[in-house]
Design a protein around this motif. Structure first.
Motif, PDB file in Angstrom:
ATOM      1  N   ARG A 136       0.823  -1.217   0.000  1.00 47.33           N
ATOM      2  CA  ARG A 136       0.000   0.000   0.000  1.00 47.33           C
ATOM      3  C   ARG A 136       0.856   1.265   0.000  1.00 47.33           C
ATOM      4  O   ARG A 136       0.511   2.261  -0.640  1.00 47.33           O
ATOM      5  CB  ARG A 136      -0.930   0.001   1.214  1.00 47.33           C
ATOM      6  CG  ARG A 136      -2.150  -0.889   1.063  1.00 47.33           C
ATOM      7  CD  ARG A 136      -3.178  -0.604   2.145  1.00 47.33           C
ATOM      8  NE  ARG A 136      -2.685  -1.027   3.451  1.00 47.33           N
ATOM      9  CZ  ARG A 136      -2.916  -2.225   3.979  1.00 47.33           C
ATOM     10  NH1 ARG A 136      -3.617  -3.117   3.287  1.00 47.33           N
ATOM     11  NH2 ARG A 136      -2.451  -2.544   5.173  1.00 47.33           N
ATOM     12  N   ALA A 137       1.981   1.196   0.687  1.00 47.48           N
ATOM     13  CA  ALA A 137       2.821   2.386   0.821  1.00 47.48           C
ATOM     14  C   ALA A 137       3.661   2.669  -0.415  1.00 47.48           C
ATOM     15  O   ALA A 137       3.859   3.834  -0.792  1.00 47.48           O
ATOM     16  CB  ALA A 137       3.725   2.244   2.041  1.00 47.48           C
ATOM     17  N   SER A 138       4.162   1.606  -1.059  1.00 45.12           N
ATOM     18  CA  SER A 138       5.116   1.821  -2.150  1.00 45.12           C
ATOM     19  C   SER A 138       4.883   0.975  -3.388  1.00 45.12           C
ATOM     20  O   SER A 138       5.650   1.074  -4.346  1.00 45.12           O
ATOM     21  CB  SER A 138       6.535   1.554  -1.634  1.00 45.12           C
ATOM     22  OG  SER A 138       6.671   0.189  -1.243  1.00 45.12           O
ATOM     23  N   GLN A 139       3.841   0.136  -3.372  1.00 41.32           N
ATOM     24  CA  GLN A 139       3.591  -0.775  -4.487  1.00 41.32           C
ATOM     25  C   GLN A 139       4.773  -1.712  -4.722  1.00 41.32           C
ATOM     26  O   GLN A 139       5.010  -2.161  -5.845  1.00 41.32           O
ATOM     27  CB  GLN A 139       3.286   0.007  -5.775  1.00 41.32           C
ATOM     28  CG  GLN A 139       2.031   0.852  -5.708  1.00 41.32           C
ATOM     29  CD  GLN A 139       0.788  -0.008  -5.485  1.00 41.32           C
ATOM     30  OE1 GLN A 139       0.531  -0.942  -6.226  1.00 41.32           O
ATOM     31  NE2 GLN A 139       0.023   0.315  -4.453  1.00 41.32           N
ATOM     32  N   GLN A 140       5.507  -2.005  -3.656  1.00 41.21           N
ATOM     33  CA  GLN A 140       6.642  -2.911  -3.742  1.00 41.21           C
ATOM     34  C   GLN A 140       6.511  -4.011  -2.691  1.00 41.21           C
ATOM     35  O   GLN A 140       5.698  -3.917  -1.776  1.00 41.21           O
ATOM     36  CB  GLN A 140       7.953  -2.147  -3.530  1.00 41.21           C
ATOM     37  CG  GLN A 140       8.246  -1.129  -4.618  1.00 41.21           C
ATOM     38  CD  GLN A 140       9.556  -0.394  -4.369  1.00 41.21           C
ATOM     39  OE1 GLN A 140      10.005  -0.265  -3.238  1.00 41.21           O
ATOM     40  NE2 GLN A 140      10.181   0.084  -5.442  1.00 41.21           N
ATOM     41  N   TYR A 141       7.327  -5.055  -2.845  1.00 44.14           N
ATOM     42  CA  TYR A 141       7.335  -6.144  -1.877  1.00 44.14           C
ATOM     43  C   TYR A 141       8.756  -6.654  -1.710  1.00 44.14           C
ATOM     44  O   TYR A 141       9.613  -6.450  -2.581  1.00 44.14           O
ATOM     45  CB  TYR A 141       6.419  -7.285  -2.328  1.00 44.14           C
ATOM     46  CG  TYR A 141       6.891  -7.998  -3.580  1.00 44.14           C
ATOM     47  CD1 TYR A 141       7.676  -9.153  -3.500  1.00 44.14           C
ATOM     48  CD2 TYR A 141       6.560  -7.521  -4.850  1.00 44.14           C
ATOM     49  CE1 TYR A 141       8.118  -9.800  -4.639  1.00 44.14           C
ATOM     50  CE2 TYR A 141       6.990  -8.171  -6.001  1.00 44.14           C
ATOM     51  CZ  TYR A 141       7.769  -9.295  -5.888  1.00 44.14           C
ATOM     52  OH  TYR A 141       8.214  -9.934  -7.019  1.00 44.14           O
ATOM     53  N   ALA A 142       9.009  -7.274  -0.582  1.00 40.35           N
ATOM     54  CA  ALA A 142      10.320  -7.866  -0.310  1.00 40.35           C
ATOM     55  C   ALA A 142      10.219  -9.370  -0.552  1.00 40.35           C
ATOM     56  O   ALA A 142       9.488 -10.057   0.169  1.00 40.35           O
ATOM     57  CB  ALA A 142      10.749  -7.581   1.124  1.00 40.35           C
ATOM     58  N   PRO A 143      10.898  -9.920  -1.552  1.00 39.15           N
ATOM     59  CA  PRO A 143      10.788 -11.351  -1.859  1.00 39.15           C
ATOM     60  C   PRO A 143      11.041 -12.259  -0.664  1.00 39.15           C
ATOM     61  O   PRO A 143      10.347 -13.257  -0.477  1.00 39.15           O
ATOM     62  CB  PRO A 143      11.837 -11.566  -2.959  1.00 39.15           C
ATOM     63  CG  PRO A 143      11.954 -10.232  -3.614  1.00 39.15           C
ATOM     64  CD  PRO A 143      11.784  -9.234  -2.510  1.00 39.15           C
TER      65      PRO A 143
END
Length: 315
Positions: A136-143
């Motif tokens: 939600r904050a950055s449209q990113q994820y940590a694999p």
């Protein structure tokens, strides 16, 4: 060495009137039951670290089960460990752990449960919240965070797994289909299938299941195996809850298949999950020949059953 014994792996070697005649890369050798299949497909030329992980998994299994590791059988092996051994020893090396670090992470999580060190569902929900907040904050994820989530989810009891699966946001399925975490997709789908088969959810949730599985089915990075399993889960939910909207979603997935490998896998899924809604699909709508053949076969079998029933007299 001066400070102790040092063990070093020099590889398989042979002396043929020369001290430098090492094993050629096109040769292969090893112990049956422990060797990964790629050993026999081209010698040692294309072997990488996943071959070591395969043999390590076989060794873990042999130590744990006291059985020949040629075939892995779950009986007598702690349920937290057996899935790890299976993944280590996958025929397709891309389905194995890709590093010792990821294998160690799974083993640590498994022994957390075995030794009572795990915090249970709370840890899984914490990881899920962290993943969702980051998206939600950055449209990113940590694999690595997604990997831990799937690993921890697999260690929960069935009831807790089902509760977590029913609370997963839609974006989680988009993330799980990404290239960087696709090696964790198969074990996730297996857990999600358990929830779908349990069918303790509302009728309308069958539509949610089908929609989530369609995300995986349409993902460009998902393998044909995972896509076929996603379709299987969607069909299970649609049939169990007799939800027509979910059936329509399944139909759109079935008729969209074009690739030959996926077509054959979908063929097998359809034959194993015969249902009237599949029989009613127009074969001309199916793009893949194998899928079309499955629909025709199911239609023919259904018509034969009706004709047979019509031959009896009801008293």
């Amino acid at each position: 060495g001066k400070d102790g014994i040092v063990v070093s792996d020099f590889g398989l070697c042979t002396e043929q009137e020369s001290m430098t005649a090492f094993t050629r890369s096109s040769q292969w050798a090893g112990t049956l039951g422990y060797m990964p299949p790629e050993f026999t497909l081209g010698g040692f030329r294309d072997v990488d670290a996943t071959a070591d992980i395969f043999m390590l998994g076989k060794t873990f299994y042999a130590i744990t089960s006291c059985r020949d590791p040629m075939y892995l059988v779950a009986d007598g092996v702690p349920p937290q460990l057996f899935p790890i051994f299976e993944r280590c020893c996958a025929i397709n090396k891309l389905s194995r752990y890709q590093s010792l670090a990821s294998l160690k992470q799974s083993l640590t999580a498994a022994f957390d449960v075995l030794l009572g060190r795990a915090v249970g569902p709370g840890k899984v929900y914490g990881l899920l919240r962290s993943i969702s907040d980051r998206l939600r904050a950055s449209q990113q994820y940590a694999p690595e965070e997604v990997a831990r989530f799937v690993e921890e989810l697999g260690l929960l009891g069935a009831d807790d797994q089902h509760k977590v699966c029913m609370e997963l946001p839609a974006e989680a399925f988009h993330v799980l289909s990404q290239h960087l975490v696709k090696e964790h997709l198969s074990p996730f789908i297996a857990v999600y299938r358990g929830m779908a088969e349990k069918a303790t959810y509302s009728w309308s949730f069958a539509e949610t299941i089908a929609d989530h599985m369609k995300v995986i089915f349409n993902a460009s990075d998902a393998s044909a195996t995972d896509k076929a399993e996603a379709l299987r889960v969607a069909i299970i939910a649609a049939i169990r809850q007799n939800r027509f909207a979910a059936m329509d979603t399944c139909k759109s997935m079935i008729t969209s298949v074009e690739e030959e490998e996926l077509g054959q896998r979908v063929h097998d899924v359809l034959i194993e999950n015969d249902s009237p809604f599949i029989q009613y699909i127009d074969p001309s709508e199916c793009k893949a020949g194998a899928v079309r053949a499955a629909v025709v076969a199911l239609k023919t079998a259904a018509e034969a059953r009706v004709a047979k029933d019509d031959g009896f007299i009801t008293l």
